[in-house]
Write a protein that holds these residues in place. Structure first.
Motif, PDB file in Angstrom:
ATOM      1  N   LEU A 120       3.500   7.202  -3.245  1.00 14.47           N
ATOM      2  CA  LEU A 120       4.722   7.286  -2.354  1.00 14.47           C
ATOM      3  C   LEU A 120       5.143   8.644  -1.995  1.00 14.47           C
ATOM      4  CD1 LEU A 120       7.055   4.552  -4.341  1.00 14.47           C
ATOM      5  CD2 LEU A 120       5.955   4.285  -2.127  1.00 14.47           C
ATOM      6  N   LYS A 121       5.296   9.030  -0.730  1.00 15.23           N
ATOM      7  CA  LYS A 121       5.757  10.214  -0.352  1.00 15.23           C
ATOM      8  C   LYS A 121       6.838   9.965   0.865  1.00 15.23           C
ATOM      9  CE  LYS A 121       1.600  12.784  -1.500  1.00 15.23           C
ATOM     10  NZ  LYS A 121       0.453  13.583  -1.052  1.00 15.23           N
ATOM     11  N   ASP A 122       7.852  10.667   0.776  1.00 20.41           N
ATOM     12  CA  ASP A 122       9.075  10.447   1.720  1.00 20.41           C
ATOM     13  C   ASP A 122       9.441   9.104   2.094  1.00 20.41           C
ATOM     14  OD1 ASP A 122       9.230  13.179   1.762  1.00 20.41           O
ATOM     15  OD2 ASP A 122       7.393  13.256   3.362  1.00 20.41           O
ATOM     16  N   ASN A 123       9.846   8.353   1.089  1.00 19.51           N
ATOM     17  CA  ASN A 123       9.859   6.766   1.686  1.00 19.51           C
ATOM     18  C   ASN A 123       8.904   5.945   2.200  1.00 19.51           C
ATOM     19  OD1 ASN A 123      12.471   7.136   0.085  1.00 19.51           O
ATOM     20  ND2 ASN A 123      13.578   8.082   2.087  1.00 19.51           N
ATOM     21  N   SER A 124       7.589   6.568   2.005  1.00 15.96           N
ATOM     22  CA  SER A 124       6.643   5.721   2.778  1.00 15.96           C
ATOM     23  C   SER A 124       5.340   5.580   1.738  1.00 15.96           C
ATOM     24  CB  SER A 124       6.285   6.010   4.030  1.00 15.96           C
ATOM     25  OG  SER A 124       5.684   7.160   3.703  1.00 15.96           O
ATOM     26  N   GLY A 125       4.586   4.869   1.801  1.00 18.07           N
ATOM     27  CA  GLY A 125       3.320   4.629   1.009  1.00 18.07           C
ATOM     28  C   GLY A 125       3.033   3.284   0.335  1.00 18.07           C
ATOM     29  N   GLU A 126       2.213   3.237  -0.526  1.00 17.34           N
ATOM     30  CA  GLU A 126       1.615   1.806  -0.818  1.00 17.34           C
ATOM     31  C   GLU A 126       1.697   1.860  -2.204  1.00 17.34           C
ATOM     32  OE1 GLU A 126      -2.808  -0.144  -0.978  1.00 17.34           O
ATOM     33  OE2 GLU A 126      -2.343   1.328   0.348  1.00 17.34           O
ATOM     34  N   ILE A 127       2.141   0.561  -2.920  1.00 15.19           N
ATOM     35  CA  ILE A 127       2.348   0.147  -4.248  1.00 15.19           C
ATOM     36  C   ILE A 127       1.383  -1.160  -4.375  1.00 15.19           C
ATOM     37  CG2 ILE A 127       3.646  -0.348  -6.162  1.00 15.19           C
ATOM     38  CD1 ILE A 127       5.907   1.474  -5.073  1.00 15.19           C
ATOM     39  N   ARG A 128       0.750  -1.294  -5.468  1.00 13.91           N
ATOM     40  CA  ARG A 128       0.089  -2.669  -5.865  1.00 13.91           C
ATOM     41  C   ARG A 128       0.467  -3.257  -7.056  1.00 13.91           C
ATOM     42  NH1 ARG A 128      -6.177  -2.554  -5.430  1.00 13.91           N
ATOM     43  NH2 ARG A 128      -5.436  -2.217  -3.056  1.00 13.91           N
ATOM     44  N   LEU A 129       1.310  -4.209  -7.130  1.00 16.71           N
ATOM     45  CA  LEU A 129       1.950  -4.478  -8.171  1.00 16.71           C
ATOM     46  C   LEU A 129       1.442  -6.004  -8.516  1.00 16.71           C
ATOM     47  CD1 LEU A 129       5.547  -4.045  -6.931  1.00 16.71           C
ATOM     48  CD2 LEU A 129       4.067  -2.683  -8.651  1.00 16.71           C
ATOM     49  N   PHE A 130       1.488  -6.515  -9.835  1.00 12.19           N
ATOM     50  CA  PHE A 130       1.170  -7.704 -10.625  1.00 12.19           C
ATOM     51  C   PHE A 130       2.521  -8.255 -11.154  1.00 12.19           C
ATOM     52  CE2 PHE A 130      -2.962  -5.902  -9.811  1.00 12.19           C
ATOM     53  CZ  PHE A 130      -3.445  -6.822  -9.204  1.00 12.19           C
ATOM     54  N   PRO A 131       3.337  -8.870 -10.602  1.00 11.89           N
ATOM     55  CA  PRO A 131       4.272  -9.681 -10.979  1.00 11.89           C
ATOM     56  C   PRO A 131       4.016 -10.784 -12.331  1.00 11.89           C
ATOM     57  CG  PRO A 131       4.508 -10.227  -8.933  1.00 11.89           C
ATOM     58  CD  PRO A 131       3.107  -9.378  -9.044  1.00 11.89           C
ATOM     59  N   GLU A 132       4.350 -10.419 -13.364  1.00 11.18           N
ATOM     60  CA  GLU A 132       3.959 -11.328 -14.424  1.00 11.18           C
ATOM     61  C   GLU A 132       5.246 -12.647 -14.937  1.00 11.18           C
ATOM     62  OE1 GLU A 132       3.509  -8.192 -16.948  1.00 11.18           O
ATOM     63  OE2 GLU A 132       1.566  -8.347 -17.082  1.00 11.18           O
ATOM     64  N   SER A 133       6.252 -12.621 -14.189  1.00 10.97           N
ATOM     65  CA  SER A 133       7.251 -13.651 -14.434  1.00 10.97           C
ATOM     66  C   SER A 133       8.231 -13.896 -13.306  1.00 10.97           C
ATOM     67  CB  SER A 133       8.089 -13.227 -15.833  1.00 10.97           C
ATOM     68  OG  SER A 133       8.999 -11.951 -15.333  1.00 10.97           O
ATOM     69  N   ILE A 134       8.950 -14.869 -13.420  1.00 12.74           N
ATOM     70  CA  ILE A 134       9.820 -15.046 -12.305  1.00 12.74           C
ATOM     71  C   ILE A 134      11.212 -13.889 -11.977  1.00 12.74           C
ATOM     72  CG2 ILE A 134      11.612 -16.498 -13.780  1.00 12.74           C
ATOM     73  CD1 ILE A 134      10.319 -17.362 -10.226  1.00 12.74           C
ATOM     74  N   ASP A 135      10.872 -13.199 -13.263  1.00 11.97           N
ATOM     75  CA  ASP A 135      12.218 -12.224 -13.217  1.00 11.97           C
ATOM     76  C   ASP A 135      11.556 -11.067 -12.438  1.00 11.97           C
ATOM     77  OD1 ASP A 135      13.899 -13.691 -14.719  1.00 11.97           O
ATOM     78  OD2 ASP A 135      13.090 -12.621 -16.612  1.00 11.97           O
TER      79      ASP A 135
END
Length: 68
Positions: free
Chosen positions: A8-23
């Motif tokens: 992330l730089k200056d409010n833009s970019g890419e993130i790859r996430l793996f949610p593990e729960s409904i929370d």
């Protein structure tokens, strides 16, 4: 939630996430804004009809979702 990649730089970019729960999904709901580009891939089991007594492993196929 697991973070695999993030840049992330200056409010833009890419993130790859793996949610593990409904929370984790609840938190993402409050982080993603209108206009953000979101990609999602999930795996679903495909049930096949068979005459066997013992169930076989179901094949998993990827399903890709795009929003933005």
């Amino acid at each position: 939630m697991k973070v695999e990649y993030g840049e992330l730089k200056d409010n833009s970019g890419e993130i790859r996430l793996f949610p593990e729960s409904i929370d984790d999904l609840w938190h993402l709901r409050h982080l993603i804004n209108i206009g953000d580009l979101v990609f999602a891939t999930t795996f679903r089991s495909v049930d096949t009809a068979s005459d066997k007594i013992r169930p076989e492993k179901a094949e998993k196929r990827p399903v890709r979702l795009v929003s933005g």
